[in-house]
Design a protein around this motif. Structure first.
Motif, PDB file in Angstrom:
ATOM      1  N   ALA A 165      -7.134   6.087   5.536  1.00  0.00           N
ATOM      2  CA  ALA A 165      -8.466   5.445   5.389  1.00  0.00           C
ATOM      3  C   ALA A 165      -8.506   4.428   4.277  1.00  0.00           C
ATOM      4  CB  ALA A 165      -9.708   6.491   5.197  1.00  0.00           C
ATOM      5  N   ALA A 166      -7.840   4.772   3.089  1.00  0.00           N
ATOM      6  CA  ALA A 166      -7.373   3.789   1.923  1.00  0.00           C
ATOM      7  C   ALA A 166      -6.401   2.583   2.378  1.00  0.00           C
ATOM      8  CB  ALA A 166      -7.034   4.722   0.802  1.00  0.00           C
ATOM      9  N   CYS A 167      -5.639   2.853   3.268  1.00  0.00           N
ATOM     10  CA  CYS A 167      -4.845   1.695   3.620  1.00  0.00           C
ATOM     11  C   CYS A 167      -5.552   0.622   4.523  1.00  0.00           C
ATOM     12  CB  CYS A 167      -3.652   2.252   4.476  1.00  0.00           C
ATOM     13  SG  CYS A 167      -2.644   3.293   3.471  1.00  0.00           S
ATOM     14  N   ALA A 168      -6.834   1.145   4.840  1.00  0.00           N
ATOM     15  CA  ALA A 168      -7.456   0.213   5.953  1.00  0.00           C
ATOM     16  C   ALA A 168      -7.703  -1.108   5.236  1.00  0.00           C
ATOM     17  CB  ALA A 168      -8.450   0.596   6.635  1.00  0.00           C
ATOM     18  N   PRO A 169      -7.592  -2.320   5.833  1.00  0.00           N
ATOM     19  CA  PRO A 169      -8.099  -3.611   5.197  1.00  0.00           C
ATOM     20  C   PRO A 169      -9.577  -3.387   4.824  1.00  0.00           C
ATOM     21  CG  PRO A 169      -6.797  -3.960   7.095  1.00  0.00           C
ATOM     22  CD  PRO A 169      -7.012  -2.564   7.369  1.00  0.00           C
ATOM     23  N   GLY A 170      -9.888  -4.002   3.711  1.00  0.00           N
ATOM     24  CA  GLY A 170     -11.258  -3.803   3.046  1.00  0.00           C
ATOM     25  C   GLY A 170     -11.756  -2.369   2.782  1.00  0.00           C
ATOM     26  N   ALA A 171     -10.770  -1.298   2.567  1.00  0.00           N
ATOM     27  CA  ALA A 171     -11.225  -0.222   2.316  1.00  0.00           C
ATOM     28  C   ALA A 171     -11.858   0.106   0.845  1.00  0.00           C
ATOM     29  CB  ALA A 171     -10.066   0.861   2.367  1.00  0.00           C
ATOM     30  N   THR A 172     -12.705   0.696   0.622  1.00  0.00           N
ATOM     31  CA  THR A 172     -13.170   1.040  -0.466  1.00  0.00           C
ATOM     32  C   THR A 172     -13.246   2.600  -0.815  1.00  0.00           C
ATOM     33  OG1 THR A 172     -15.332   1.370   0.047  1.00  0.00           O
ATOM     34  CG2 THR A 172     -14.703  -0.840  -0.409  1.00  0.00           C
ATOM     35  N   PRO A 173     -13.372   3.248  -2.090  1.00  0.00           N
ATOM     36  CA  PRO A 173     -13.766   4.568  -2.226  1.00  0.00           C
ATOM     37  C   PRO A 173     -14.662   5.009  -1.442  1.00  0.00           C
ATOM     38  CG  PRO A 173     -13.373   3.497  -4.403  1.00  0.00           C
ATOM     39  CD  PRO A 173     -13.295   2.253  -3.447  1.00  0.00           C
TER      40      PRO A 173
ATOM     41  N   GLY B 229      -5.789  10.223  13.372  1.00  0.00           N
ATOM     42  CA  GLY B 229      -4.347  10.424  13.830  1.00  0.00           C
ATOM     43  C   GLY B 229      -3.532  10.985  12.608  1.00  0.00           C
ATOM     44  N   ALA B 230      -3.986  10.570  11.496  1.00  0.00           N
ATOM     45  CA  ALA B 230      -3.461  11.059   9.985  1.00  0.00           C
ATOM     46  C   ALA B 230      -3.836  12.676  10.098  1.00  0.00           C
ATOM     47  CB  ALA B 230      -3.482  10.574   8.983  1.00  0.00           C
ATOM     48  N   TYR B 231      -5.102  12.879  10.190  1.00  0.00           N
ATOM     49  CA  TYR B 231      -5.716  14.308  10.208  1.00  0.00           C
ATOM     50  C   TYR B 231      -4.806  15.263  11.273  1.00  0.00           C
ATOM     51  CZ  TYR B 231      -9.122  17.952  10.493  1.00  0.00           C
ATOM     52  OH  TYR B 231     -10.091  19.066  10.534  1.00  0.00           O
ATOM     53  N   ALA B 232      -4.871  14.655  12.361  1.00  0.00           N
ATOM     54  CA  ALA B 232      -4.326  15.536  13.390  1.00  0.00           C
ATOM     55  C   ALA B 232      -2.579  15.827  13.210  1.00  0.00           C
ATOM     56  CB  ALA B 232      -4.514  14.826  15.022  1.00  0.00           C
ATOM     57  N   GLU B 233      -2.088  14.990  12.981  1.00  0.00           N
ATOM     58  CA  GLU B 233      -0.451  15.252  12.420  1.00  0.00           C
ATOM     59  C   GLU B 233      -0.508  16.088  11.349  1.00  0.00           C
ATOM     60  OE1 GLU B 233       3.508  12.353  11.677  1.00  0.00           O
ATOM     61  OE2 GLU B 233       1.675  11.525  12.821  1.00  0.00           O
TER      62      GLU B 233
ATOM     63  N   ARG C 288       0.704  -1.339   0.036  1.00  0.00           N
ATOM     64  CA  ARG C 288      -0.134  -0.001  -0.022  1.00  0.00           C
ATOM     65  C   ARG C 288       0.748   1.249   0.011  1.00  0.00           C
ATOM     66  NH1 ARG C 288      -5.552  -1.138   1.085  1.00  0.00           N
ATOM     67  NH2 ARG C 288      -5.969  -3.034   1.797  1.00  0.00           N
ATOM     68  N   ILE C 289       2.036   1.285   0.663  1.00  0.00           N
ATOM     69  CA  ILE C 289       2.586   2.231   0.826  1.00  0.00           C
ATOM     70  C   ILE C 289       3.220   2.651  -0.748  1.00  0.00           C
ATOM     71  CG2 ILE C 289       4.859   3.338   1.759  1.00  0.00           C
ATOM     72  CD1 ILE C 289       4.166   2.320   4.282  1.00  0.00           C
TER      73      ILE C 289
ATOM     74  N   PRO D 114       2.668  10.810   2.912  1.00  0.00           N
ATOM     75  CA  PRO D 114       3.325  10.133   3.723  1.00  0.00           C
ATOM     76  C   PRO D 114       2.867  10.120   5.372  1.00  0.00           C
ATOM     77  CG  PRO D 114       4.881  11.386   2.377  1.00  0.00           C
ATOM     78  CD  PRO D 114       3.537  11.654   2.167  1.00  0.00           C
ATOM     79  N   VAL D 115       2.192  11.164   5.531  1.00  0.00           N
ATOM     80  CA  VAL D 115       1.438  11.309   6.895  1.00  0.00           C
ATOM     81  C   VAL D 115       0.336  10.076   7.156  1.00  0.00           C
ATOM     82  CG1 VAL D 115       0.547  12.741   8.655  1.00  0.00           C
ATOM     83  CG2 VAL D 115       2.206  13.718   6.875  1.00  0.00           C
ATOM     84  N   GLY D 116      -0.369  10.087   5.792  1.00  0.00           N
ATOM     85  CA  GLY D 116      -1.540   9.175   5.920  1.00  0.00           C
ATOM     86  C   GLY D 116      -0.719   7.736   5.838  1.00  0.00           C
ATOM     87  N   LEU D 117       0.418   7.693   5.189  1.00  0.00           N
ATOM     88  CA  LEU D 117       0.858   6.165   5.145  1.00  0.00           C
ATOM     89  C   LEU D 117       1.790   5.856   6.616  1.00  0.00           C
ATOM     90  CD1 LEU D 117       2.519   6.536   1.822  1.00  0.00           C
ATOM     91  CD2 LEU D 117       0.453   5.258   2.490  1.00  0.00           C
ATOM     92  N   VAL D 118       2.206   6.705   7.348  1.00  0.00           N
ATOM     93  CA  VAL D 118       2.713   6.422   8.622  1.00  0.00           C
ATOM     94  C   VAL D 118       1.447   6.186   9.835  1.00  0.00           C
ATOM     95  CG1 VAL D 118       3.688   7.770  10.569  1.00  0.00           C
ATOM     96  CG2 VAL D 118       4.794   7.811   8.493  1.00  0.00           C
TER      97      VAL D 118
END
Length: 400
Positions: free
Chosen positions: A218-226, A188-192, A24-25, A177-181
């Motif tokens: 959110a796109a990295c979450a298992p089972g994520a969809t658009p 957490g990504a939003y706040a960072e 995913r990264i 990168p913030v979303g991927l970390v």
């Protein structure tokens, strides 16, 4: 179907295997760079002008808009946009990854002062659009040069340095990168990202940075969809940014092909966009702080990912042919589709890597290692907090 039609069609019966963190990264970062390179040469133009220039829609890497005259066509910005060259979106993304590699922990606005700014102004690197090794600072747009002016020369408080800058997508464009970390942790990504972006942007420009990072997480979450990505964005986004995403994605849900979506998506975002109809001649209200407005790039990127049902090729081509700030739109759409697990076409990634003289696979490898370290630290900190809080409760724990 014609060959071009098959490029944008999707098989509803096909299902990709669940991608792991490394995949995913890699998908997000390579996908962002390729989208950036495809959108660069048509940035600033309308869909009709793009068709006129290229004899139809763009379906891959194309040359500079002005052909061999690219060096003098725009003397103020003589960049080699085209032929697979990435732009400042990718340069800034890779610079932020280098900061994560140094800090090896979550970042804040002070990390931008201490690490990103020195990287931009002291270390020469290969800049594809300039066809030279030079300081990244020399390629950046004025809104990004602001980082150096305010933080290095102005000694501004990093948390507030973005105030007064042009309000645009400058911070959002490199927040993947913030979303991927923070993979699978949109809040957490939003706040960072909001903390980091405070050094660069304010108002809806800063908000877009937070929401884009959340979208990637959110796109990295298992089972994520658009759809689940958009839902995560709407749960966090504020003010005009939230409304713009909602309206654009409502319109996007009515389309299954980017061709039919190009003008309707523009019409949906137009009431919230301050730039106005002529991208190269911004309106009087352009780029001013507002709680009612939004940058155009993020809602349209999300819309194109919805139209494409997460398919990388379709989402990126939709973003590219939308025109206007399409390198940043395609960067965001490419990051989201890649994070969802849709494969980036090998021919595109190879062509972009070779033309840009960049190793597009090394930054994902670096960030994947750092993300694991940060997650391990987060787990230790969370368990320590749980033990402390349980002690405060008298050892009884929390009732359900």
């Amino acid at each position: 179907m014609t060959p071009k039609e098959t490029e944008t069609a999707r098989d509803p019966e096909s299902a990709l295997p669940e991608a792991d963190l490394d995949e995913r990264i890699t998908g997000a970062l390579v996908g962002a760079a390729v989208g950036d390179a495809l959108g660069g040469p048509v940035e600033g133009y309308s869909p009709d002008r793009i068709v006129e220039r290229h004899g139809g829609r763009v379906h891959g890497v194309v040359g500079p808009w002005n052909g061999d005259a690219w060096r003098t066509a725009r003397p103020i910005a003589p960049y080699h946009k085209g032929d697979g060259h990435v732009t400042d979106d990718t340069l800034m993304t890779h610079a932020l990854i280098r900061v994560y590699d140094r800090v090896r922990d979550h970042l804040d606005a002070y990390a931008i002062t201490d690490h990103l700014v020195p990287d931009l102004m002291t270390t020469p690197r290969w800049i594809p659009e300039l066809e030279a090794e030079t300081l990244p600072l020399h390629r950046l747009f004025l809104a990004e040069k602001w980082l150096v002016a305010r933080l290095h020369y102005g000694h501004a408080d990093p948390r507030e340095a973005g105030t007064g800058n042009i309000v645009n997508c400058g911070a959002a464009m490199y927040m993947a990168p913030v979303g991927l970390v923070n993979a699978a942790n949109p809040a957490g990504a939003y706040a960072e990202a909001l903390d980091i972006a405070g050094a660069h942007q304010s108002s809806y420009g800063r908000e877009a940075a937070g929401v884009f990072a959340a979208a990637v997480a959110a796109a990295c979450a298992p089972g994520a969809t658009p759809d689940s990505v958009v839902t995560a964005c709407l749960a966090l986004a504020k003010d005009g940014t939230r409304t713009a995403i909602e309206k654009v994605c409502e319109e996007a849900s009515r389309h299954r092909d980017f061709e039919s979506a190009l003008l309707p998506l523009r019409e949906a975002v137009a009431p919230y966009d301050t730039v106005g109809p002529d991208y190269r001649a911004p309106s009087l209200g352009a780029r001013r702080p507002s709680r009612l407005h939004a940058i155009e790039e993020l809602p349209v990127a999300l819309g194109m990912v919805l139209v494409a049902d997460g398919d990388y090729r379709h989402a990126v081509l939709g973003a590219v042919n939308y025109g206007r700030d399409c390198d940043s739109i395609a960067t965001m759409a490419g990051a989201l589709a890649g994070a969802l697990g849709s494969p980036v076409p090998d021919d595109w990634s190879k062509q972009v890597a070779e033309a840009s003289r960049l190793d597009l696979r090394e930054p994902p490898r670096v960030l994947a290692r750092v993300a694991r370290e940060i997650f391990a630290k987060d787990v230790r900190a969370r368990r320590s907090h749980e033990r402390a809080f349980t002690t405060l409760l008298g050892g009884r724990g929390c009732s359900a």
